[in-house]
Design an enzyme around this catalytic site. Structure first.
Site, PDB file in Angstrom:
ATOM      1  N   ARG A 107       0.916  -1.293   0.068  1.00 40.71           N
ATOM      2  CA  ARG A 107       0.065   0.092  -0.121  1.00 40.71           C
ATOM      3  C   ARG A 107       0.907   1.114   0.146  1.00 40.71           C
ATOM      4  O   ARG A 107       1.667   1.468   0.728  1.00 40.71           O
ATOM      5  CB  ARG A 107      -0.807   0.003   1.152  1.00 40.71           C
ATOM      6  CG  ARG A 107      -1.589   1.295   1.475  1.00 40.71           C
ATOM      7  CD  ARG A 107      -2.610   1.389   2.685  1.00 40.71           C
ATOM      8  NE  ARG A 107      -3.916   0.643   2.057  1.00 40.71           N
ATOM      9  CZ  ARG A 107      -5.125   0.572   2.440  1.00 40.71           C
ATOM     10  NH1 ARG A 107      -5.140   1.451   3.792  1.00 40.71           N
ATOM     11  NH2 ARG A 107      -6.133   0.047   2.122  1.00 40.71           N
ATOM     12  N   HIS A 134      -7.695   0.915  -6.299  1.00 37.32           N
ATOM     13  CA  HIS A 134      -7.733  -0.074  -5.042  1.00 37.32           C
ATOM     14  C   HIS A 134      -8.582  -1.122  -5.399  1.00 37.32           C
ATOM     15  O   HIS A 134      -9.714  -1.272  -5.170  1.00 37.32           O
ATOM     16  CB  HIS A 134      -8.500   0.702  -3.798  1.00 37.32           C
ATOM     17  CG  HIS A 134      -8.592   0.230  -2.578  1.00 37.32           C
ATOM     18  ND1 HIS A 134      -7.785  -0.848  -2.291  1.00 37.32           N
ATOM     19  CD2 HIS A 134      -9.144   0.499  -1.392  1.00 37.32           C
ATOM     20  CE1 HIS A 134      -7.968  -1.192  -0.907  1.00 37.32           C
ATOM     21  NE2 HIS A 134      -8.686  -0.410  -0.433  1.00 37.32           N
ATOM     22  N   GLN A 137     -10.164  -3.966  -3.053  1.00 36.48           N
ATOM     23  CA  GLN A 137     -11.474  -3.288  -2.367  1.00 36.48           C
ATOM     24  C   GLN A 137     -12.611  -3.811  -3.380  1.00 36.48           C
ATOM     25  O   GLN A 137     -14.065  -4.231  -2.855  1.00 36.48           O
ATOM     26  CB  GLN A 137     -11.375  -1.708  -2.376  1.00 36.48           C
ATOM     27  CG  GLN A 137     -12.672  -1.160  -1.691  1.00 36.48           C
ATOM     28  CD  GLN A 137     -13.155  -1.948  -0.316  1.00 36.48           C
ATOM     29  OE1 GLN A 137     -12.473  -1.566   0.767  1.00 36.48           O
ATOM     30  NE2 GLN A 137     -14.357  -2.351   0.117  1.00 36.48           N
ATOM     31  N   ASP A 225     -17.821   7.286  -0.548  1.00 39.17           N
ATOM     32  CA  ASP A 225     -16.500   7.044   0.323  1.00 39.17           C
ATOM     33  C   ASP A 225     -16.081   8.652   0.724  1.00 39.17           C
ATOM     34  O   ASP A 225     -16.801   9.569   0.657  1.00 39.17           O
ATOM     35  CB  ASP A 225     -15.407   6.831  -0.895  1.00 39.17           C
ATOM     36  CG  ASP A 225     -14.036   6.498  -0.048  1.00 39.17           C
ATOM     37  OD1 ASP A 225     -14.268   6.084   0.948  1.00 39.17           O
ATOM     38  OD2 ASP A 225     -13.161   6.286  -1.069  1.00 39.17           O
ATOM     39  N   CYS A 266     -16.633   1.666   1.275  1.00 44.87           N
ATOM     40  CA  CYS A 266     -15.293   0.608   1.901  1.00 44.87           C
ATOM     41  C   CYS A 266     -14.861   0.789   2.992  1.00 44.87           C
ATOM     42  O   CYS A 266     -14.124   0.090   3.567  1.00 44.87           O
ATOM     43  CB  CYS A 266     -14.172   0.980   0.603  1.00 44.87           C
ATOM     44  SG  CYS A 266     -13.427   2.690   0.742  1.00 44.87           S
ATOM     45  N   ARG A 294     -13.207  -8.536   1.948  1.00 43.62           N
ATOM     46  CA  ARG A 294     -11.950  -8.284   1.752  1.00 43.62           C
ATOM     47  C   ARG A 294     -11.304  -9.468   1.983  1.00 43.62           C
ATOM     48  O   ARG A 294     -10.147  -9.989   1.198  1.00 43.62           O
ATOM     49  CB  ARG A 294     -11.439  -7.197   2.461  1.00 43.62           C
ATOM     50  CG  ARG A 294     -12.200  -5.785   2.107  1.00 43.62           C
ATOM     51  CD  ARG A 294     -11.636  -5.260   0.917  1.00 43.62           C
ATOM     52  NE  ARG A 294     -10.146  -5.179   0.859  1.00 43.62           N
ATOM     53  CZ  ARG A 294      -9.478  -4.156   1.157  1.00 43.62           C
ATOM     54  NH1 ARG A 294      -9.963  -3.200   1.985  1.00 43.62           N
ATOM     55  NH2 ARG A 294      -8.085  -4.091   0.870  1.00 43.62           N
TER      56      ARG A 294
HETATM   57  N1   CP Z   1     -11.259  -0.070   2.735  1.00 44.99           N
HETATM   58  C1   CP Z   1      -9.893  -0.120   3.346  1.00 44.99           C
HETATM   59  O1   CP Z   1      -8.876  -0.262   2.392  1.00 44.99           O
HETATM   60  O2   CP Z   1      -9.742  -0.077   4.557  1.00 44.99           O
HETATM   61  P1   CP Z   1      -8.196   0.386   5.325  1.00 44.99           P
HETATM   62  O3   CP Z   1      -7.746   1.497   4.851  1.00 44.99           O
HETATM   63  O4   CP Z   1      -8.729   0.198   6.816  1.00 44.99           O
HETATM   64  O5   CP Z   1      -7.367  -0.780   4.841  1.00 44.99           O
END
Ligand code: CP
Length: 308
Positions: A107, A134, A137, A225, A266, A294
């Site tokens: 990430r 992403h 997700q 979001d 998300c 997830r």
């Molecule tokens: N939705 C998501 O990626 O959550 P986090 O940032 O907690 O990993």
């Protein structure tokens, strides 16, 4: 080498296969005692590095648990504690990590970091979120939609708010899974034209509609979001909130969508900002199924990457 970098760069047949496997693995665990599933332990003897240059709850925990459920081992690494955060090149980091581990999930901020990691690693690399996309997700979101309503092909998805990285992956998915996407938000926060064009070229109907109430008419799925993403400056918060307030997903807005429309987010959410608690905790919301999926979707992504 099967990297999982983005939805639009992955073969649609493979994407469907990953989601089918995620559903099967989820069903296999349901109702069975912990430790009694994933019996084939497909990741036995494998080590997975989970690198985070941004905060995370869901991605961190779901990848970690997923690796363990499949018999592998994982290490969670903070980018700033690695030499990566102190001047070592991404290319060198990728080559070194590849000598130790079987799979890398990262990430990060800039998409070029992910791309360079994939270019120089000799093990598969998974995109755990960049400023631009992403994909993990949205794989979980497609799985969630299909579990509740069947195929997402031909459905109308409405994205309300900021045309951010998660919205981008929805556009990639529109192209690959054959659904239509309406974006409703201020012009300053439109999704990237490149991704709108990509979905349209693939045959998806992509509509930009400034009126949120018009946008959600006929919607099968409404998605919100956060209004300030991790890569946005906090100094822009007030300006963004002012622009985005008309796009809050609340009961009144949901009442203009189809009566069986689902609501997704998300997470993490800012209750009473981009969405009200009444919607988040209401009967159309599937936000915690998304969070759970997830785990299942990423387990299937990891198996696809490793061919196990
Ligand atoms: N939705 C998501 O990626 O959550 P986090 O940032 O907690 O990993």
């Amino acid at each position: 080498m099967k990297h999982f970098l983005d939805i639009h760069t992955t073969d649609p047949k493979d994407l469907h296969g990953i989601i089918d496997q995620a559903k099967l693995m989820k069903q296999a665990r349901q109702g069975r005692p912990k430790g009694m599933t994933d019996d084939d332990q497909p990741l036995a003897g494998r080590m997975v590095a989970l690198i985070f240059e941004k905060p995370s709850t869901r991605t961190r925990v779901s990848f970690d648990v997923g690796v363990r459920q499949m018999g592998g081992q994982s290490m969670v690494l903070s980018g700033k504690d690695m030499q990566l955060g102190h001047g070592e090149t991404i290319a060198d980091t990728a080559r070194v990590m590849s000598r130790y581990v079987d799979l890398i999930m990262i990430r990060t901020f800039d998409e070029t970091v992910l791309q360079e990691m994939a270019e120089y690693a000799s093990v598969p690399v998974i995109n755990g979120l960049t400023d631009r996309s992403h994909p993990c997700q949205i794989m979980a979101d497609i799985q969630t939609y299909e579990e509740h309503r069947g195929s997402i092909k031909g459905k109308k998805v409405v994205w309300a708010g900021d045309g951010n990285n998660v919205c981008a992956s929805f556009l990639h998915a529109a192209a690959q899974f054959g659904f239509d996407l309406t974006f409703t938000g201020p012009a300053q926060l439109d999704p990237e034209e490149e991704y709108v064009g990509l979905a349209r070229k693939a045959g998806s109907k992509v509509v930009i509609e400034r009126d949120a109430f018009k946008a959600v008419e006929g919607a099968d799925l409404v998605v919100a979001d956060t209004w300030v993403s991790m890569h946005d400056s906090q100094s822009s918060k007030e300006r963004r909130h002012n622009m985005l307030r008309p796009y809050q997903v609340n009961d009144e807005l949901m009442s203009h969508a189809k009566s069986d429309a689902l609501f997704m987010h998300c997470l993490p959410a800012h209750r009473e900002e981009e969405v009200t608690s009444s919607v988040m905790d209401g009967p159309q919301s599937v936000i915690f199924d998304e969070a759970e999926n997830r785990l299942h979707a990423q387990k299937a992504v990891m198996r696809w990457c490793l061919g196990v």
